[in-house]
Design an enzyme around this catalytic site. Structure first.
Site, PDB file in Angstrom:
ATOM      1  N   ASP A 228       1.255  -2.899  -1.983  1.00 30.98           N
ATOM      2  CA  ASP A 228       0.160  -3.869  -1.862  1.00 30.98           C
ATOM      3  C   ASP A 228       0.663  -5.216  -1.350  1.00 30.98           C
ATOM      4  OD1 ASP A 228      -0.872  -1.824  -3.977  1.00 30.98           O
ATOM      5  OD2 ASP A 228      -2.605  -2.848  -3.124  1.00 30.98           O
ATOM      6  N   LYS A 239       0.792  -0.063  -7.170  1.00 28.19           N
ATOM      7  CA  LYS A 239       0.032   0.428  -8.323  1.00 28.19           C
ATOM      8  C   LYS A 239       0.906   0.522  -9.577  1.00 28.19           C
ATOM      9  CE  LYS A 239      -3.406   1.010  -8.572  1.00 28.19           C
ATOM     10  NZ  LYS A 239      -4.251  -0.081  -9.131  1.00 28.19           N
TER      11      LYS A 239
HETATM   12  O1  MRU Z   1      -5.999  -0.411  -7.019  1.00 23.18           O
HETATM   13  P1  MRU Z   1      -5.849   0.347  -5.749  1.00 23.18           P
HETATM   14  O2  MRU Z   1      -6.289   1.762  -5.823  1.00 23.18           O
HETATM   15  O3  MRU Z   1      -6.455  -0.393  -4.572  1.00 23.18           O
HETATM   16  O4  MRU Z   1      -4.261   0.373  -5.496  1.00 23.18           O
HETATM   17  C1  MRU Z   1      -3.785   0.980  -4.331  1.00 23.18           C
HETATM   18  C2  MRU Z   1      -2.302   1.045  -4.245  1.00 23.18           C
HETATM   19  O5  MRU Z   1      -1.588   0.550  -5.092  1.00 23.18           O
HETATM   20  C3  MRU Z   1      -1.738   1.672  -2.997  1.00 23.18           C
HETATM   21  O6  MRU Z   1      -0.488   2.250  -3.256  1.00 23.18           O
HETATM   22  C4  MRU Z   1      -1.566   0.587  -1.919  1.00 23.18           C
HETATM   23  O7  MRU Z   1      -2.696  -0.189  -1.808  1.00 23.18           O
HETATM   24  C5  MRU Z   1      -1.246   1.190  -0.595  1.00 23.18           C
HETATM   25  S1  MRU Z   1      -2.619   2.057   0.125  1.00 23.18           S
HETATM   26  C6  MRU Z   1      -2.111   2.553   1.660  1.00 23.18           C
END
Ligand code: MRU
Length: 343
Positions: A228, A239
């Site tokens: 992220d 995550k």
């Molecule tokens: O809370 P989320 O589902 O938006 O978290 C998503 C993640 O942590 C993904 O690993 C990250 O955004 C990469 S998506 C290509």
């Protein structure tokens, strides 16, 4: 605005639609995101989720709003509201910086529409380049563990970490994918399990607590995750649960790769401790909800800690697989992610 369709976003008749990622895989519901408030609500509820997708959905809505005749001032307000919708994934901020630039153009309507479509097309290409850079790291017979969802649902293309895995499987090099369910919101159990099964990739779902035992049994050859935000020192926010996997992989001497587009890089952020981590509702930990209904198991009024992301220190990462190629720990230590210094 032209018709557009990705796995989880579409524009039809100048309206933005999103595939409800909270209802998948049991239901495939397309929901409209007609206003800023509606899209922010979808983002908060994780009906729209995944770092690249959040940024793209916000950019496309702004382009539609410009096309609908919204004033420059109202567009500026909408952009600010969308920017504040989730704090951790920097793709949102990076994409909206480009939309803000377009908003300052004399013909801002054309500029914003062009920019939002360009961002979407670019993201599709970035995924392809990540897969190009990542697949050489996956030898034949690999058993790969992944976390959360980094596939076509989370991007405009084939995905980031999941895109690499998918491409490597198409090349015949993936024997098995272990899918971590990803508590509390089950992006692995709901979404990655679904995407891999649809594609016919051999996979097995595990609860997050099973990873250590699998590694100890020698059944995991590599861990691949998305990101992220990548800080200038190489620390990665992703995550919640990613850090645990990195520690486990390090202990068991298993390579741990992070795959992401350059839009996830935050050169201005010196290290992981500067990355804002979103805190979420207690109800996500005290129970679970989805198209199947809502279940709650914890005692009423129990205090809950629910950070949506954690930070994996650069020292635990074997390689950062970006659209520009694979970046090594030596390159990261040498400052490749730091801001360019003017002569
Ligand atoms: O809370 P989320 O589902 O938006 O978290 C998503 C993640 O942590 C993904 O690993 C990250 O955004 C990469 S998506 C290509």
């Amino acid at each position: 605005m032209q018709t557009l369709q990705t796995t989880s976003l579409k524009i039809i008749d100048n309206q933005l639609w999103i595939l409800d990622q909270q209802a998948l895989p049991q239901q495939k519901n397309w929901l409209i995101a007609a206003t800023t408030e509606q899209l922010v609500d979808h983002i908060h509820a994780l009906r729209v989720r995944g770092a690249p997708l959040i940024g793209l959905s916000a950019s496309l809505l702004l382009a539609i709003q410009a096309r609908q005749g919204m004033s420059r001032q109202a567009l500026t307000e909408s952009l600010k509201t969308l920017r504040a919708s989730r704090p951790t994934a920097v793709n949102l901020m990076n994409n909206l910086d480009r939309m803000l630039q377009a908003l300052s153009a004399e013909d801002y309507v054309t500029a914003m529409v062009t920019e939002a479509l360009r961002l979407t097309g670019e993201d599709r290409q970035l995924c392809e380049h990540i897969a190009d850079a990542g697949t050489p790291q996956i030898p034949a017979g690999s058993r790969i563990l992944t976390h959360c969802n980094t596939g076509g649902l989370a991007t405009a293309g084939i995905g980031t970490a999941l895109g690499v895995i998918l491409r490597a499987w198409q090349q015949g090099n993936v024997a098995q994918v272990w899918v971590g369910e990803t508590r509390p919101l089950l992006q692995g159990g709901r979404l990655t399990a679904w995407e891999l099964s649809e594609a016919g990739v051999p996979c097995q779902l595990i609860t997050d607590s099973m990873a250590a035992a699998l590694m100890a049994e020698g059944k995991v050859d590599a861990v691949w995750v998305g990101a992220d935000r990548i800080a200038a020192n190489g620390d990665v926010a992703n995550k919640i649960g990613t850090y645990s996997l990195a520690v486990l992989a390090h202990y068991h001497r298993i390579p741990f790769y992070v795959a992401a587009p350059h839009t996830t890089l935050d050169r201005q952020c010196p290290s992981g401790s500067h990355i804002p981590i979103e805190q979420r509702a207690a109800s996500e930990v005290t129970g679970v909800s989805g198209s199947f209904g809502t279940v709650s198991w914890a005692p009423e009024n129990i205090r809950v800690h629910n950070p949506a992301f954690d930070v994996t220190p650069a020292a635990l990462i074997s390689g950062w697989v970006l659209d520009t190629g694979m970046v090594t720990p030596q390159q990261v230590a040498g400052g490749i992610f730091r801001p360019a210094v003017a002569d």
